[in-house]
Design a protein around this motif. Structure first.
Motif, PDB file in Angstrom:
ATOM      1  N   PRO A 197      12.791  37.854  24.974  1.00  0.00           N
ATOM      2  CA  PRO A 197      12.471  38.928  24.028  1.00  0.00           C
ATOM      3  C   PRO A 197      13.178  40.248  24.320  1.00  0.00           C
ATOM      4  CG  PRO A 197      10.576  38.426  25.424  1.00  0.00           C
ATOM      5  CD  PRO A 197      11.607  37.392  25.713  1.00  0.00           C
ATOM      6  N   ALA A 223      19.896  38.060  20.065  1.00  0.00           N
ATOM      7  CA  ALA A 223      19.205  36.764  20.111  1.00  0.00           C
ATOM      8  C   ALA A 223      20.175  35.673  20.548  1.00  0.00           C
ATOM      9  CB  ALA A 223      18.624  36.439  18.744  1.00  0.00           C
ATOM     10  N   LYS A 269       8.712  33.279  23.206  1.00  0.00           N
ATOM     11  CA  LYS A 269       9.057  34.694  23.037  1.00  0.00           C
ATOM     12  C   LYS A 269       8.076  35.587  23.795  1.00  0.00           C
ATOM     13  CE  LYS A 269      12.649  34.291  20.297  1.00  0.00           C
ATOM     14  NZ  LYS A 269      12.816  32.831  20.339  1.00  0.00           N
TER      15      LYS A 269
END
Length: 434
Positions: A10, A15, A48
């Motif tokens: 996270p 990403a 996450k």
């Protein structure tokens, strides 16, 4: 001892690209991964959650094998170098199996046992990971089968013996037990093997046995997350001394470096600190300094999902250096992202200069380091000497991820002048062969 693992996903500056199904080239579906890995590990791989609780049973096992591990200041090394730098190291060689690999081995074996899995199959380079999983299997009542890179199988026979002592089956890779192994042996009956081939053999083995699952010692997110107990402990221990300026770890796939560095990286990503991070690799397998960032297979037999990472190409022939745990063509995807954003600086060394640094360390601090860990020692010594030239005080922290008491053949070869340096082989990744 930490009660949680730190998950960097996270907090990454971008990403991760999704792993691709090698058959469809589309993002892989979790159910396919469940046939290869224990279910909880697949869940952690994609989690996450910034912090993942460490089950009490695993914390008890960590205590039994020597956690928390000690952190030392290398005062004798500082004096030998005549440097104003202050050098600290986290010593993972103090664990029962002598390396950091046991941190994730215990976690993976615990989740496999809880799921009812009977056997874990894996690869190993120098043997530290295979040894760790062998002990984890013994402690938790699981069968373990290890495919060990042939060069290390021959160079480090006592690693194999130790795995056998813990009850594991060990086979040199490439072997005649799998189709992948037979193919590589047909091409070269004396093939030295490598982590890429051993991974392929382990996965092929797992796919033949419904009650077996694959266990990986590096690269993937859940593996690196388990290793963050190192850095979380080190952060608390360094509070007794001072803040580090530079944090160093060696890199094959990335678990050693990430284990120490990622909890500190979080502070940099949060804007709370300005640490410098140095990741060290061998010049014979320079995925960080010479590889390219692209999708590639994690194994040589093309059985794994394709991951976006720094890679030399899955067909790269890794020379038989003594640092077997660093003989890998790819890199952890999370570490690849940090490299791309300039948060981590890579450096590469030849094995002879690494062994010279290892002798300097052993003769001053008394600990014989594993050849893999000696890469981090070489970088620390170079930085300390630079500080001496500039008259600067610097605080250096590195991960001494394992002892070298079962790597004495490499030291013997070095002392006898038999070790050779290897320039990188032709890199298929740079020739469009991925």
């Amino acid at each position: 001892m930490p009660r949680v693992w730190y998950n960097i996903l996270p907090d990454l500056p971008e990403a991760l690209a999704p792993p691709l199904d090698p058959e469809t080239e589309e993002p892989i579906k979790p159910e396919k991964l469940l046939r290869i890995f224990a279910g909880e590990l697949v869940k952690q791989e994609m989690s996450k959650e910034r912090y993942v609780e460490i089950p009490g049973e695993i914390r008890e096992l960590y205590a039994k094998i020597g956690r928390p591990t000690p952190l030392f200041r290398a005062t004798n090394l500082e004096k030998k170098l005549g440097t104003p730098a202050r050098i600290y190291f986290k010593y993972e060689g103090a664990t029962t199996t002598g390396s950091h690999k046991i941190n994730t081995a215990l976690a993976q074996a615990y989740y496999a046992k809880k799921q009812g899995i009977e056997r874990l199959v894996t690869e190993t380079g120098a043997g530290q990971w295979g040894t760790a999983l062998s002990l984890a299997g013994a402690l938790l009542g699981l069968k373990v089968r290890v495919y060990m890179a042939r060069a290390s199988f021959q160079q480090k026979p006592y690693r194999r013996v130790l795995m056998n002592v813990y009850g594991a089956e060990v086979y040199p890779s490439p072997s005649n037990r799998t189709e992948v192994g037979k193919r590589f042996l047909k091409e070269d009956p004396n093939h030295p093997g490598g982590l890429g081939i051993a991974i392929s053999e382990a996965i092929e083995d797992v796919l033949r046995n419904e009650s077996a699952r694959y266990s990986l010692g590096s690269v993937l997110n859940h593996v690196l997350m388990h290793q963050t107990v190192i850095g979380l402990e080190a952060k608390e221990q360094m509070k007794e001394f001072e803040e580090p300026d530079v944090i160093i770890g060696c890199v094959g796939g990335g678990s050693n470096f990430a284990g120490l560095a990622y909890p500190f990286v979080k502070d940099v990503l949060d804007g709370k600190a300005e640490y410098e991070f140095i990741a060290v690799e061998p010049k014979a397998a320079p995925s960080m300094t010479s590889g390219i960032y692209t999708y590639d297979y994690g194994d040589s037999g093309k059985l794994t999902p394709k991951m976006k990472m720094h890679t030399l190409g899955h067909t790269y022939y890794v020379p038989p250096i003594h640092a077997g745990g660093l003989r890998y063509h790819g890199l952890a995807p999370t570490l690849s992202v940090l490299l791309n954003h300039g948060i981590v600086k890579p450096v590469a060394y030849h094995q002879t200069e690494v062994f010279e640094a290892a002798l300097t360390f052993a003769r001053s601090e008394g600990i014989v380091p594993a050849p893999e860990s000696a890469h981090a020692i070489k970088a620390a010594i170079d930085l300390a000497l630079q500080a001496k030239e500039k008259g600067e005080e610097r605080v250096i922290l590195f991960n001494l991820s394992g002892h070298g008491l079962l790597d004495l053949k490499g030291y013997d070869d070095f002392l006898e002048g038999k070790l050779q340096d290897y320039e990188p082989e032709e890199i298929p990744a740079l020739n469009g062969m991925i």
